[in-house]
Structure formats: structure tokens, C-alpha cells
Enzyme design. Structure first.
Site, PDB file in Angstrom:
ATOM      1  N   SER A 182       1.160   5.485  -0.491  1.00 38.50           N
ATOM      2  CA  SER A 182       0.620   6.908  -0.346  1.00 38.50           C
ATOM      3  C   SER A 182       1.151   7.614  -1.210  1.00 38.50           C
ATOM      4  O   SER A 182       0.463   9.327  -1.173  1.00 38.50           O
ATOM      5  CB  SER A 182       0.178   7.344   1.176  1.00 38.50           C
ATOM      6  OG  SER A 182       1.690   7.725   1.240  1.00 38.50           O
ATOM      7  N   GLY A 183       1.959   7.457  -1.721  1.00 42.70           N
ATOM      8  CA  GLY A 183       3.253   9.448  -2.648  1.00 42.70           C
ATOM      9  C   GLY A 183       3.924   9.803  -1.349  1.00 42.70           C
ATOM     10  O   GLY A 183       4.284  10.704  -1.871  1.00 42.70           O
ATOM     11  N   GLY A 184       3.785   9.733   0.420  1.00 41.97           N
ATOM     12  CA  GLY A 184       4.795   9.682   0.998  1.00 41.97           C
ATOM     13  C   GLY A 184       6.170   8.884   0.817  1.00 41.97           C
ATOM     14  O   GLY A 184       6.422   7.424   0.438  1.00 41.97           O
ATOM     15  N   VAL A 185       6.922   9.312   1.216  1.00 38.57           N
ATOM     16  CA  VAL A 185       8.212   8.795   1.638  1.00 38.57           C
ATOM     17  C   VAL A 185       8.345   7.532   2.410  1.00 38.57           C
ATOM     18  O   VAL A 185       9.425   6.704   2.151  1.00 38.57           O
ATOM     19  CB  VAL A 185       9.527  10.111   2.307  1.00 38.57           C
ATOM     20  CG1 VAL A 185       9.493  10.531   3.427  1.00 38.57           C
ATOM     21  CG2 VAL A 185      10.532   9.536   2.151  1.00 38.57           C
ATOM     22  N   ASP A 186       7.554   7.620   3.619  1.00 37.95           N
ATOM     23  CA  ASP A 186       7.808   6.075   4.361  1.00 37.95           C
ATOM     24  C   ASP A 186       7.523   5.034   2.771  1.00 37.95           C
ATOM     25  O   ASP A 186       8.052   3.677   2.849  1.00 37.95           O
ATOM     26  CB  ASP A 186       7.075   6.129   5.389  1.00 37.95           C
ATOM     27  CG  ASP A 186       7.091   7.818   6.408  1.00 37.95           C
ATOM     28  OD1 ASP A 186       8.673   7.855   6.623  1.00 37.95           O
ATOM     29  OD2 ASP A 186       6.357   7.992   6.913  1.00 37.95           O
ATOM     30  N   SER A 187       6.300   5.289   3.033  1.00 33.10           N
ATOM     31  CA  SER A 187       5.715   4.025   1.954  1.00 33.10           C
ATOM     32  C   SER A 187       6.767   3.879   0.433  1.00 33.10           C
ATOM     33  O   SER A 187       7.176   2.607  -0.016  1.00 33.10           O
ATOM     34  CB  SER A 187       3.924   4.019   1.040  1.00 33.10           C
ATOM     35  OG  SER A 187       4.439   5.433   0.268  1.00 33.10           O
TER      36      SER A 187
ATOM     37  N   CYS B 209      -9.954   3.803  10.142  1.00 34.62           N
ATOM     38  CA  CYS B 209      -9.020   3.308   8.714  1.00 34.62           C
ATOM     39  C   CYS B 209      -8.705   2.363   8.856  1.00 34.62           C
ATOM     40  O   CYS B 209      -8.643   1.956   7.212  1.00 34.62           O
ATOM     41  CB  CYS B 209      -9.157   4.178   8.094  1.00 34.62           C
ATOM     42  SG  CYS B 209      -8.225   5.237   6.231  1.00 34.62           S
TER      43      CYS B 209
ATOM     44  N   CYS C 139      -7.080  10.141   7.769  1.00 30.38           N
ATOM     45  CA  CYS C 139      -6.277   9.250   7.099  1.00 30.38           C
ATOM     46  C   CYS C 139      -7.333   9.312   5.078  1.00 30.38           C
ATOM     47  O   CYS C 139      -8.783   9.205   5.416  1.00 30.38           O
ATOM     48  CB  CYS C 139      -7.049   8.200   8.165  1.00 30.38           C
ATOM     49  SG  CYS C 139      -7.321   6.714   6.975  1.00 30.38           S
TER      50      CYS C 139
ATOM     51  N   LEU D 292       1.062  -0.663   0.291  1.00 29.27           N
ATOM     52  CA  LEU D 292      -0.120   0.050  -0.329  1.00 29.27           C
ATOM     53  C   LEU D 292       1.154   1.123   0.302  1.00 29.27           C
ATOM     54  O   LEU D 292       1.483   1.568   0.662  1.00 29.27           O
ATOM     55  CB  LEU D 292      -0.534   0.238   1.123  1.00 29.27           C
ATOM     56  CG  LEU D 292      -1.711  -0.948   1.621  1.00 29.27           C
ATOM     57  CD1 LEU D 292      -2.861  -1.074   2.071  1.00 29.27           C
ATOM     58  CD2 LEU D 292      -2.547  -1.303  -0.126  1.00 29.27           C
TER      59      LEU D 292
ATOM     60  N   ILE E  21      -4.712   3.061  -2.474  1.00 28.19           N
ATOM     61  CA  ILE E  21      -6.605   2.679  -2.204  1.00 28.19           C
ATOM     62  C   ILE E  21      -6.905   4.793  -2.561  1.00 28.19           C
ATOM     63  O   ILE E  21      -7.392   5.938  -2.052  1.00 28.19           O
ATOM     64  CB  ILE E  21      -6.876   2.569  -0.777  1.00 28.19           C
ATOM     65  CG1 ILE E  21      -6.127   1.508  -0.606  1.00 28.19           C
ATOM     66  CG2 ILE E  21      -8.436   3.039  -0.825  1.00 28.19           C
ATOM     67  CD1 ILE E  21      -6.061   0.547   0.382  1.00 28.19           C
TER      68      ILE E  21
END
Length: 364
Positions: free
Chosen positions: A8-13, A96, A191, A6, A32
Site C-alpha cells: 500500500s505504501g505504508g510501513v506495515d506492508s 473491500c 479502504c 499486496l 491495487i
């Protein structure tokens, strides 16, 4: 393994994906999508999806945008609005995770994979062949409190590729590998709702209704608010009062009254005892035989601090937390998350109630 990641577009994922690829897994990326409750374009989601596409192209991975719009509004947002209407404080992020990310997504797509991976700062620990949710290495960024309502089947299917890293190392890896989002700011919204303003969201659904702000010690009206549903116990900001700091310490839902108290050290703002109901254990109840003043640590909101306390079982799913330190802003409706004495294993969570816990103590 065959892994659904999954993203998100963020650095963590993104760094989670990098590590999965490095480890040789067969990775499929999923975003999602949850639409906003307005007719306006969802620019935030478009930016996120574009970033996800760049990550997918970078590693040559399949990428799909999946929609759980209706499921999100029918479940998570309905829960949040219902809780707010009752004068309680919801936690949509926890719901969520339980209902959407690891609920509907798992049933429709995730079950086809060996594991589902996310960029949460969390880990898992195996004890006697049982999987337990455990805290991330970075205690400041730890996100186990957002995961404390998931069930054992969901946990058993999860991977947290960056849980063993501090945030600084995640940023370092992103910079070293020249991730397109290496310096992108962390999201701060509810979320999936991105940049939406929480008060704007509440106003759109519940409207406004003027009511008095009362100083609880004197009974004097010192201001007005736009509806009790905009405020939560322990809140400091957004009251529009001078001469503070002012804290919300009580709400009268029937009469639409907010009670506040001035200063940092008033007994009205703090408490040692927290009554929990609907206690949920993720893997198992470690005190199934007897839970009487057992030592734990806990959180009653998303914070880096773990508070030392004891936990006592009252009956059914009711428990009492007795904290060593006074706790500010005990908000009914929120969740208290229970950890072991070393703040490593996250056992689960219960809903904070507004009951008078002094009357519920077993020896009175």
C-alpha cells in the site's frame, strides 16, 4: 513459495515484504489502484505508488499497479451508499477485503501464485487440517474484524507476515532496515480512498437535507442536521450541539429526524442484546449441532476491546448476542464479529439488525 504481496505504501506492508524476502520467497508486488469519484488528481495514490516503487527497487522485486476501479465503485461503494440511504451503517472496509483485495484481485492475478500476502495484523491457525482466521499478537492493532467476511478459499490462500509482531516491533524493523516509509503515518481513510473525507464523499452522492435534532427524553428540538445519512447510532462527534456529550441514539429515516441523548450513562445509549442476521462463518460453524448460550467474545466495531458474551442460534442465519457488559452504539447495518472465548479464533460475522431482540428470545 511464489507470493503475490499486496503493498500500500505504508510501513506495515513494507515490513511484510521485508520478512517475505528474508524467508526466501519469490515475491511479486502489487498495488491495487482505485480512482476517486471526482475529476481531481489522486495525489494520495501517486505518493503511495512512488513509495511502493522505492520498496520494489530496494529488494529488486517486480512491481505492478493493477486497476480495479470499476469493480470497486460497482460493488463496495454501491453497497456503502445503498446501506446509508436505508439509514444503516455500512462497513466498506470489510466488503473491500471480501470483494476487491481477495475477490477480483485473486481471480485475475492472485490465483497464479502459491499465496497472497498482506500487511494485516492477523494470523492463521490450523486445527484438524482446517485453516482458521486468528488474531494478531498486537491486540490493539488486530485487524481480524476487517477480514471477518472473507470465505474459506480466500483465507486458505492468504499469508499475514507481520501478524506475529506488535506494531512497535514493525516500526523498529522499518527503522533498522532504513525503510523509506519507516516514519510514515498510518492511513485513516476508507479502504483505498486515502485522505478523502467521508462526509464529503456522502454529500457528493446523497446531497444535504435539513432535519431536526430531537432530544429523545423530552421531544424538544435542540438543533438541525444536514441529513440522517451523515449520522450513525452511537455517534458523538460532529453534531454541533453545546452542553454535551450528546450521542445519536435513534434515527427516523422517513421523516429525516435524528434523536440524541445527553450524558454517558443513559440506557438509551447502551444495550446487552444484539440481533444478528446473515451470519457468515469463515471456515466452519463450531456450534453446528447446537448453539445455545455458548460463550464467545465479540466486537461490534473496530476497537481493541473484545467483549464477553453468549451466542444463541434462533434459526436460519439469525443469532442473538447477549453481552456481559452494556454495549454503546449498537448500529444496525454494522457487523458484529464473533470470536472464541479466548479472543483468538475469529469465526465470522453477522449483520446487526434493528429488530427488538427481547421479542426474539427463545424463552419468551
Amino acid at each position: 513459495m511464489k507470493v503475490a504481496a499486496l503493498i500500500s505504501g505504508g510501513v506495515d506492508s513494507a515490513v511484510a515484504v521485508h520478512r517475505l524476502v528474508e524467508q526466501g520467497h519469490d515475491v511479486h508486488l502489487f498495488y491495487i489502484r482505485i480512482g476517486l469519484d471526482t475529476d481531481e488528481g489522486d495525489c494520495s495514490a501517486e505518493e503511495d505508488i512512488e513509495m511502493c516503487q522505492l520498496i520494489a527497487a530496494r529488494y529488486g522485486l517486480p512491481f505492478d499497479v493493477v486497476s480495479l476501479h470499476q469493480e470497486y465503485w460497482d460493488n463496495v461503494m454501491e453497497y456503502a451508499l445503498k446501506t446509508v440511504r436505508q439509514g444503516l451503517t455500512p462497513n466498506p472496509d470489510m466488503m473491500c477485503n471480501r470483494m476487491i483485495k481477495f475477490g477480483f484481485f485473486e481471480k485475475r492475478w492472485g490465483h497464479e501464485f502459491d499465496k497472497t500476502a498482506t500487511g494485516h495484523y492477523a494470523t492463521t491457525t490450523v486445527i484438524d487440517d482446517k485453516v482458521f482466521l486468528s488474531t494478531g499478537v498486537d491486540k490493539v492493532k488486530d485487524q481480524t474484524d476487517f477480514l471477518a467476511q472473507i470465505d474459506y478459499d480466500q483465507l486458505s490462500h492468504l499469508m499475514f507476515p507481520i501478524g506475529d509482531l506488535p506494531k512497535s516491533k514493525v516500526r523498529e524493523i522499518a527503522a533498522e532496515t532504513r525503510m523509506p516509509n519507516a516514519y510514515r503515518k498510518d492511513s485513516q481513510g476508507i479502504c483505498f480512498l486515502g485522505k478523502i473525507n467521508y462526509n464529503d464523499f456522502i454529500k457528493r452522492h446523497l446531497g444535504t437535507k435539513k432535519g431536526p435534532i430531537i432530544e429523545i427524553e423530552t421531544g424538544k428540538k435542540i438543533g438541525e442536521h444536514n441529513g440522517f445519512w451523515f449520522h450513525t447510532i452511537g455517534q458523538r462527534k460532529g453534531l454541533g450541539l453545546s452542553g454535551g456529550p450528546w450521542y445519536v441514539v435513534k434515527k427516523n429515516v422517513r421523516d429525516n429526524v435524528i434523536y440524541v441523548s445527553n450524558g454517558y450513562d443513559t440506557e438509551k445509549q447502551y444495550g446487552h442484546l444484539i440481533h444478528l442476521d446473515e451470519m457468515h462463518f469463515i471456515t466452519l460453524n463450531p456450534w453446528a449441532e447446537k448453539c445455545d448460550n455458548v460463550k464467545i467474545t465479540f466486537k461490534n466495531r473496530h476497537t481493541p476491546e473484545f467483549f464477553k458474551a453468549t451466542l444463541t442460534h434462533l434459526g436460519d442465519r439469525e443469532y442473538i448476542i447477549e453481552s456481559e457488559k452494556p454495549i454503546q452504539g449498537i448500529a444496525p447495518g454494522q457487523f458484529a464479529v464473533i470470536y472464541d472465548e479466548n479472543s483468538h479464533l475469529c469465526y465470522g460475522s453477522g449483520v446487526i439488525t434493528g429488530q427488538n431482540v427481547d421479542k426474539l428470545r427463545r424463552n419468551e
